[in-house]
Design a protein around this motif. Structure first.
Motif, short mmCIF file in Angstrom:
data_model
loop_
_atom_site.label_atom_id
_atom_site.label_comp_id
_atom_site.label_asym_id
_atom_site.label_seq_id
_atom_site.Cartn_x
_atom_site.Cartn_y
_atom_site.Cartn_z
N ALA A 272 73.46 -7.69 -18.68
CA ALA A 272 73.93 -8.50 -19.37
C ALA A 272 75.84 -8.12 -19.00
N CYS A 273 76.08 -6.82 -18.84
CA CYS A 273 77.20 -6.50 -18.44
C CYS A 273 77.67 -5.63 -16.99
N SER A 274 76.56 -5.41 -16.38
CA SER A 274 76.66 -4.71 -15.11
C SER A 274 75.32 -4.69 -14.30
N VAL A 275 75.30 -4.53 -13.00
CA VAL A 275 74.09 -4.59 -12.27
C VAL A 275 72.91 -3.51 -12.49
N LEU A 276 71.84 -4.10 -12.70
CA LEU A 276 70.76 -3.20 -13.05
C LEU A 276 70.96 -2.14 -14.05
N ALA A 277 71.45 -2.46 -15.19
CA ALA A 277 71.79 -1.42 -16.47
C ALA A 277 71.60 -1.88 -17.62
N ALA B 79 75.63 -5.87 -25.95
CA ALA B 79 75.65 -7.20 -25.65
C ALA B 79 74.12 -7.53 -26.34
N SER B 80 73.43 -6.79 -26.83
CA SER B 80 72.05 -7.12 -27.25
C SER B 80 72.04 -8.25 -28.37
N PRO C 204 81.68 -9.10 -29.54
CA PRO C 204 82.04 -10.42 -30.35
C PRO C 204 81.68 -11.60 -29.51
N GLU C 205 81.40 -11.68 -27.92
CA GLU C 205 81.10 -12.75 -27.38
C GLU C 205 79.56 -12.98 -27.69
N VAL C 206 78.75 -12.14 -27.94
CA VAL C 206 77.44 -12.27 -28.15
C VAL C 206 77.21 -12.93 -29.82
N HIS C 207 77.99 -12.18 -30.63
CA HIS C 207 77.82 -12.21 -32.20
C HIS C 207 76.42 -12.16 -32.42
N GLY D 268 72.45 -13.37 -19.69
CA GLY D 268 73.65 -12.73 -19.89
C GLY D 268 74.39 -12.78 -21.14
N LYS D 269 75.68 -12.65 -21.37
CA LYS D 269 76.11 -12.82 -22.74
C LYS D 269 75.96 -13.92 -23.31
N ASP D 270 76.08 -15.09 -22.53
CA ASP D 270 75.95 -16.49 -23.29
C ASP D 270 74.55 -16.63 -23.56
N GLY D 271 73.62 -16.07 -22.91
CA GLY D 271 72.14 -16.29 -23.22
C GLY D 271 71.90 -15.37 -24.49
#
Length: 299
Positions: free
Chosen positions: A71-76, A81-82, A89-92, A277-280
């Motif tokens: 959600a923030c960087s590749v393969l990590a 962001a859970s 705050p983007e995820v809330h 991602g964060k939107d998902g």
């Protein structure tokens, strides 16, 4: 004509009184039983535990989705962001929506582990139960379908048995904890949305969900049948989740909300075009919050 002696009259009077008392007691007892039965009938038997729409603490278990993988960087992992316990705050996240300013490390715990399958759920629930949370969120099953090949997917029987065992362990340790169970996402839809990305296809080749994502551009009969087999297994997993959860008065299944959600590329990770991602993650949090705070479970 017989003459009744005083002694006989006293005996008859005592007998009548005793009979009357017995009759009154019988009516009283019968009435109580009938009232109790009527009350039980109105309640549908012993009162079932009521779902708390405002839990004050939350523990999350599951796999890479709940860890915020990619959600923030590749393969990590990116637990901040859970959808369940993050503080981005983007995820809330669900925890943020439920607890607000009361959200602290003492009220929210994330025991999910990237790569976990249903067989790993029991240990995670044991760790979660030790915190005595009001609510436990469960999102697991994607990795049971995402195997190197379709033939190596977890059987439905094993999936169900492991879930039943994990729930029994939780109940033994935390009998009053509420459980919210998310359905397994529609992996075929995620393939459909991400297959158009050349970057995504290259990352998929590293080993992400090969039962669904191998030969991503192939539309041969064999490739199509393989993907349909994986999707059918996910549907069966979700039915097992629903059935097992339905046996527990404090378990609420999402009714297939996550499986049915129309994820688009806007909700997919730009690092692998498969995980949220964060939107998902935000959409997952929104779905869970809506159902957890509803007085009634999903239809």
């Amino acid at each position: 004509m017989r003459t009744t002696t005083p002694a006989r009259r006293r005996g008859r009077t005592s007998a009548l009184r005793a009979g009357a008392v017995a009759a009154v007691l019988a009516v009283a007892v019968t009435g109580c039983q009938e009232n109790d039965s009527a009350a039980d009938g109105e309640r549908g038997g012993p009162a079932a535990p009521r779902w708390n729409t405002a839990p004050a603490s939350l523990a999350a278990v599951g796999d890479s989705i709940t860890r915020g993988f990619d959600a923030c960087s590749v393969l990590a992992d990116c637990p901040e962001a859970s959808w369940a316990t993050g503080n981005d705050p983007e995820v809330h996240s669900l925890a943020t929506r439920l607890l607000g300013e009361a959200l602290t490390p003492e009220r929210s715990w994330n025991y999910a582990v990237t790569g976990s399958r249903m067989a790993d759920l029991g240990a995670q629930l044991t760790a979660a139960a030790a915190q005595r949370p009001d609510l436990v969120t469960v999102m697991v099953g994607s990795n049971d379908a995402c195997r190197p090949t379709a033939s190596s997917m977890t059987s439905v029987a094993d999936f169900r048995e492991e879930f039943e065992r994990a729930m029994a362990g939780l109940r033994a340790a935390a009998p009053t904890a509420q459980v919210y169970v998310s359905s397994v996402p529609d992996l075929q839809r995620l393939w459909e949305q991400g297959k158009g990305s050349a970057v995504g296809r290259q990352i998929w080749k590293l080993g992400i969900c090969q039962s669904m994502l191998a030969d991503a551009e192939s539309v041969t009969a064999g490739a199509t049948a393989r993907r349909e087999k994986v999707r059918a297994r996910v549907v069966e997993y979700n039915e097992a989740l629903r059935q097992v959860c339905a046996k527990d008065a404090l378990c609420r299944y999402d009714g297939g909300a996550v499986f049915q959600f129309p994820f688009t590329t806007e909700q997919l990770s730009r690092w692998d075009w498969f995980h949220p991602g964060k939107d998902g993650q935000a959409r997952l949090a929104e779905l869970a919050h809506r159902q957890i705070t509803s007085p009634e479970p999903p239809a």
